[in-house]
Design a protein around this motif. Structure first.
Motif, short mmCIF file in Angstrom:
data_model
loop_
_atom_site.label_atom_id
_atom_site.label_comp_id
_atom_site.label_asym_id
_atom_site.label_seq_id
_atom_site.Cartn_x
_atom_site.Cartn_y
_atom_site.Cartn_z
N VAL A 22 49.30 30.91 39.73
CA VAL A 22 49.30 32.23 39.25
C VAL A 22 51.23 32.51 38.59
CG1 VAL A 22 50.25 34.33 39.75
CG2 VAL A 22 48.76 33.52 41.10
N HIS A 32 46.93 40.64 33.75
CA HIS A 32 46.09 40.95 34.57
C HIS A 32 45.81 40.32 35.57
CE1 HIS A 32 42.27 40.74 32.19
NE2 HIS A 32 43.39 41.54 31.16
N GLY A 33 44.98 40.38 36.35
CA GLY A 33 44.74 39.69 37.24
C GLY A 33 43.71 38.82 36.68
N PRO A 52 38.05 36.99 43.56
CA PRO A 52 39.32 37.60 43.95
C PRO A 52 39.79 37.95 44.95
CG PRO A 52 37.03 38.06 43.56
CD PRO A 52 36.55 37.42 43.43
N LEU A 55 42.55 35.26 44.32
CA LEU A 55 43.34 35.35 43.10
C LEU A 55 43.64 36.81 43.84
CD1 LEU A 55 44.90 35.70 40.26
CD2 LEU A 55 42.81 37.15 40.05
N TYR A 56 43.63 37.92 44.45
CA TYR A 56 44.61 39.12 44.67
C TYR A 56 44.86 39.11 45.57
CZ TYR A 56 42.37 40.98 40.76
OH TYR A 56 41.77 41.44 39.44
N ILE A 59 47.99 36.63 44.90
CA ILE A 59 48.94 37.94 43.70
C ILE A 59 49.73 39.17 45.22
CG2 ILE A 59 48.82 40.12 42.62
CD1 ILE A 59 46.75 38.43 41.01
N LYS A 60 49.25 39.34 46.01
CA LYS A 60 49.86 39.98 46.77
C LYS A 60 50.86 39.44 47.44
CE LYS A 60 49.73 42.88 51.17
NZ LYS A 60 50.68 42.61 51.20
N ASP A 70 54.96 44.47 39.60
CA ASP A 70 53.64 45.12 38.60
C ASP A 70 54.96 45.56 37.13
OD1 ASP A 70 51.53 45.42 40.13
OD2 ASP A 70 52.66 46.40 41.49
N ARG A 84 43.76 48.67 34.08
CA ARG A 84 44.32 47.50 34.76
C ARG A 84 45.47 47.08 34.79
NH1 ARG A 84 41.35 43.32 29.51
NH2 ARG A 84 39.58 43.04 30.84
N ARG A 85 45.94 46.23 36.00
CA ARG A 85 47.09 46.80 36.47
C ARG A 85 47.99 44.80 35.80
NH1 ARG A 85 48.58 46.53 42.68
NH2 ARG A 85 50.46 46.45 42.60
N TYR A 87 50.84 41.66 35.72
CA TYR A 87 52.04 41.52 36.62
C TYR A 87 52.93 40.79 35.57
CZ TYR A 87 48.97 42.56 39.69
OH TYR A 87 47.59 43.42 40.55
#
Length: 117
Positions: A22, A32-33, A52, A55-56, A59-60, A70, A84-85, A87
């Motif tokens: 990542v 984005h993710g 997901p 990945l998330y 990211i968290k 962000d 979209r978010r 990073y």
């Protein structure tokens, strides 16, 4: 714990392979993710594919550790999608990635010296 202390503590700990991927995906541009997942899969020739949850979750943890953040800034060559978010890697994230890369380079050097490959 302050954000700076949390980021320093996170940067001092070993990174998971997924976290390294990542951070590498964010080293040269904001993503984005799904863009992160696509980049990792493409760069690894399909050897690393993140669902997901993986990945998330990564990211968290990276957000909580202050290694990524962000941003509202989409890459210049990409139309910003408000749904979209995005990073970006932080300075502590870049330092953690550099430290991990140096350790991996040393590991490869030792493996070569032992004629592992």
């Amino acid at each position: 714990m302050t954000t700076t202390k949390r980021a320093n503590a996170a940067a001092a700990q070993p990174l998971s392979a997924i976290a390294v991927h990542v951070l590498l995906a964010l080293a040269d541009r904001n993503r984005h993710g799904l863009g992160i997942a696509d980049h990792v899969e493409r760069e690894t020739g399909g050897h690393v594919s993140m669902g997901p949850g993986t990945l998330y979750g990564a990211i968290k943890r990276l957000l909580d550790g202050g290694l990524i953040e962000d941003t509202d800034e989409a890459p210049e060559d990409e139309h910003a999608d408000p749904r979209r978010r995005y990073y970006r890697i932080t300075p502590p994230g870049r330092r953690a990635l550099a430290a991990e890369a140096a350790q991996l380079a040393n590991l490869v050097k030792l493996a070569k010296a032992k004629r592992v490959f």
